[in-house]
Design an enzyme around this catalytic site. Structure first.
Site, PDB file in Angstrom:
ATOM      1  N   ASP A  81       1.733 -15.936   8.711  1.00 24.56           N
ATOM      2  CA  ASP A  81       0.412 -15.763   8.121  1.00 24.56           C
ATOM      3  C   ASP A  81       0.400 -16.323   6.708  1.00 24.56           C
ATOM      4  OD1 ASP A  81      -2.231 -15.051   7.895  1.00 24.56           O
ATOM      5  OD2 ASP A  81      -1.898 -12.894   7.974  1.00 24.56           O
ATOM      6  N   LYS A  82      -0.814 -16.513   6.208  1.00 25.15           N
ATOM      7  CA  LYS A  82      -1.061 -16.956   4.839  1.00 25.15           C
ATOM      8  C   LYS A  82      -2.110 -16.039   4.244  1.00 25.15           C
ATOM      9  CE  LYS A  82      -4.422 -19.016   3.719  1.00 25.15           C
ATOM     10  NZ  LYS A  82      -5.720 -18.736   2.999  1.00 25.15           N
ATOM     11  N   HIS A  83      -1.998 -15.772   2.955  1.00 28.17           N
ATOM     12  CA  HIS A  83      -3.039 -14.998   2.285  1.00 28.17           C
ATOM     13  C   HIS A  83      -3.340 -15.627   0.944  1.00 28.17           C
ATOM     14  CE1 HIS A  83      -5.502 -11.407   1.596  1.00 28.17           C
ATOM     15  NE2 HIS A  83      -5.213 -11.621   0.322  1.00 28.17           N
ATOM     16  N   SER A  84      -4.625 -15.722   0.630  1.00 27.38           N
ATOM     17  CA  SER A  84      -5.066 -16.239  -0.660  1.00 27.38           C
ATOM     18  C   SER A  84      -5.548 -15.094  -1.532  1.00 27.38           C
ATOM     19  CB  SER A  84      -6.201 -17.249  -0.468  1.00 27.38           C
ATOM     20  OG  SER A  84      -6.812 -17.552  -1.710  1.00 27.38           O
ATOM     21  N   THR A 121     -13.038 -14.368   3.968  1.00 29.14           N
ATOM     22  CA  THR A 121     -12.894 -15.048   5.255  1.00 29.14           C
ATOM     23  C   THR A 121     -13.637 -14.303   6.360  1.00 29.14           C
ATOM     24  OG1 THR A 121     -10.772 -16.009   4.621  1.00 29.14           O
ATOM     25  CG2 THR A 121     -11.210 -15.824   6.973  1.00 29.14           C
ATOM     26  N   ARG A 169     -12.451  -0.883  -4.950  1.00 27.96           N
ATOM     27  CA  ARG A 169     -12.029  -1.786  -6.030  1.00 27.96           C
ATOM     28  C   ARG A 169     -13.086  -2.841  -6.321  1.00 27.96           C
ATOM     29  NH1 ARG A 169      -7.486  -4.584  -3.611  1.00 27.96           N
ATOM     30  NH2 ARG A 169      -7.504  -5.848  -5.499  1.00 27.96           N
ATOM     31  N   SER A 184      -2.357  -4.000  -1.729  1.00 24.39           N
ATOM     32  CA  SER A 184      -3.439  -4.251  -0.782  1.00 24.39           C
ATOM     33  C   SER A 184      -3.078  -5.370   0.186  1.00 24.39           C
ATOM     34  CB  SER A 184      -4.724  -4.607  -1.531  1.00 24.39           C
ATOM     35  OG  SER A 184      -5.754  -4.955  -0.631  1.00 24.39           O
ATOM     36  N   LYS A 188      -1.474  -4.812   4.490  1.00 23.34           N
ATOM     37  CA  LYS A 188      -2.079  -5.414   5.681  1.00 23.34           C
ATOM     38  C   LYS A 188      -1.092  -6.338   6.384  1.00 23.34           C
ATOM     39  CE  LYS A 188      -5.802  -7.081   3.546  1.00 23.34           C
ATOM     40  NZ  LYS A 188      -6.036  -6.424   2.264  1.00 23.34           N
ATOM     41  N   LYS A 189      -0.389  -7.134   5.612  1.00 26.58           N
ATOM     42  CA  LYS A 189       0.518  -8.119   6.208  1.00 26.58           C
ATOM     43  C   LYS A 189       1.716  -7.448   6.863  1.00 26.58           C
ATOM     44  CE  LYS A 189      -2.233 -11.308   4.954  1.00 26.58           C
ATOM     45  NZ  LYS A 189      -3.151 -11.836   5.989  1.00 26.58           N
TER      46      LYS A 189
END
Length: 440
Positions: A81-84, A121, A169, A184, A188-189
């Site tokens: 996975d990727k997260h920004s 997203t 938040r 946060s 999730k990841k």
């Protein structure tokens, strides 16, 4: 030791170091409803000002991860996975997930809604009619297995404590906390059962961290906590001193992603960031021997149309139209007012107050000021001018997509104020500033 929520808040407010039991108890209360929204907001604000030690960050991350189900996978390839950390026009996930899946990775991407001035997203996928952004866990598993990629939002089963705190938040000015962002994202990841994670940590005028020093600190925190929890993770620092895509909104960014995947439009800056993040995922998942090999695999997946095919299969599998790729214009909402925003003078774009561009999209209705606010998927900005580009009577600063003429005029004023023009040549900085914990 008392475990009353107000006492835990007081201790953190006064600068004490919380132990794992206190943190887990508070998060358990947040999940069950015994901790109120006001208490959660106070807890977040205390962390914002006092900070967390590394052990506290790990405890908070694990507490939120364990507030729901933690997935386990039995798949013939790596789960990646990727997260920004968020920005304006950050449409990368829409193309990256399918591209990595086309190369043999499995991407169960749990995405979020917009925070502050940045787009989410999940909100972008909500613009697709019928697309189920919050399916049950069994559907999530099946789509990931059968298609290779499933981009969804947090379900009630995965990190539910984070879902509640995330919304709080957004409206309490505690978004920028490195500690809260770290917990946060990683809760999730980690709950998704990943084998590898790449972080896209943004810096610049449109990022939550406006300077590279703060962005680097966040990236190092994420890499340290994630690897410490057993999840191989690397991070790239990427530029957000202007909108990454030339579109900012929800349906307009979805249309942009379709144009990118099908080859109708591939902008250089967006393509570079998409390829670099995707390639890093392939290396982490051992699908590619090195970054050079990984780049070639991703470039081929995109140029051959394989990534586009995966995207359409994912949309169909999650309830969206079976002809979305070919006829997205028919399915996506369109704003009734669409017109150009022209600068008051001709000139070369010197810089962009990118956060203000994002705020303009929120003001149009494309974002939220309260967690319960609805999103207008049709509104946004397209054809945003880049740094170094000349704007004049023929080239506007942007095209506004608005619900009313009054809203369009307000956005026009905000966009004009966000752009600094001059007569000197100007260039953008490097898109990838640094790799942290990444393999070369």
């Amino acid at each position: 030791m008392t475990l009353l929520p107000q006492e835990i808040i007081r201790r953190k407010r006064d600068g004490a170091t919380l132990n794992a039991e206190e943190i887990h108890h508070f998060i358990q209360g947040l999940t069950s409803g015994h901790v109120s929204e006001g208490q959660a907001a106070s807890f977040a604000m205390a962390i914002f000002f006092r900070g967390l030690s590394v052990p506290e960050r790990v405890a908070l991350t694990q507490a939120m991860m364990n507030s729901g189900e933690v997935l386990k996978w039995d798949l013939p390839g790596p789960v990646l996975d990727k997260h920004s950390t968020g920005g304006v026009g950050d449409t990368v996930s829409l193309a990256l997930g399918p591209a990595v899946a086309a190369c043999g990775g499995y991407v169960p991407m749990i995405s979020g809604r917009g925070l502050g001035h940045t787009g989410g997203t999940l909100d972008k996928f909500d613009s697709i009619p019928g697309y189920v952004t919050q399916p049950d866990i069994d559907t999530f598993r099946c789509v990931t297995r059968d298609v290779g990629c499933a981009i969804i939002g947090q379900t009630a089963d995965l990190a539910p404590a984070d879902k509640r705190l995330y919304a709080i938040r957004d409206v309490t000015a505690t978004v920028e906390s490195i500690d809260l962002i770290t917990a946060s994202i990683l809760s999730k990841k980690l709950s998704a059962g990943l084998h590898g994670l790449v972080m896209d940590v943004k810096f610049g005028s449109g990022a939550f961290m406006d300077n590279a020093k703060d962005a680097r600190a966040l990236a190092e925190s994420l890499v340290l906590v994630a690897n410490g929890a057993g999840l191989p993770t690397s991070a790239l620092l990427t530029d957000m001193n202007q909108s990454l895509a030339s579109a900012a909104g929800n349906a307009v960014e979805m249309a942009y992603a379709v144009d990118y995947l099908t080859g109708r439009k591939r902008e250089k800056r967006f393509h570079e960031v998409t390829v670099e993040l995707s390639a890093e995922m392939l290396v982490l998942g051992r699908i590619a021997a090195d970054i050079k090999d990984a780049r070639e695999k991703i470039e081929n997946a995109i140029s051959s149309g394989k990534a586009a095919e995966v995207f359409q299969r994912m949309v169909s599998a999650l309830g969206g139209p079976s002809d979305f790729l070919e006829n997205h214009g028919k399915h996506l909402q369109a704003a009734p007012v669409v017109r150009a925003i022209h600068a008051e003078r001709s000139g070369i774009v010197q810089s962009v107050a990118t956060r203000d561009v994002g705020v303009a999209v929120v003001a149009l209705g494309g974002g939220r000021t309260r967690p319960q606010d609805p999103i207008d998927h049709a509104v946004g900005l397209t054809q945003l001018a880049e740094i170094g580009e000349t704007v004049d009577a023929n080239r506007p600063l942007a095209i506004v997509h608005a619900r009313s003429e009054e809203a369009a005029q307000a956005a026009e004023r905000m966009v004009r104020a966000a752009y600094a023009l001059g007569d000197a040549k100007a260039t953008s900085g490097a898109m990838i500033l640094e790799r942290i914990g990444a393999k070369s």
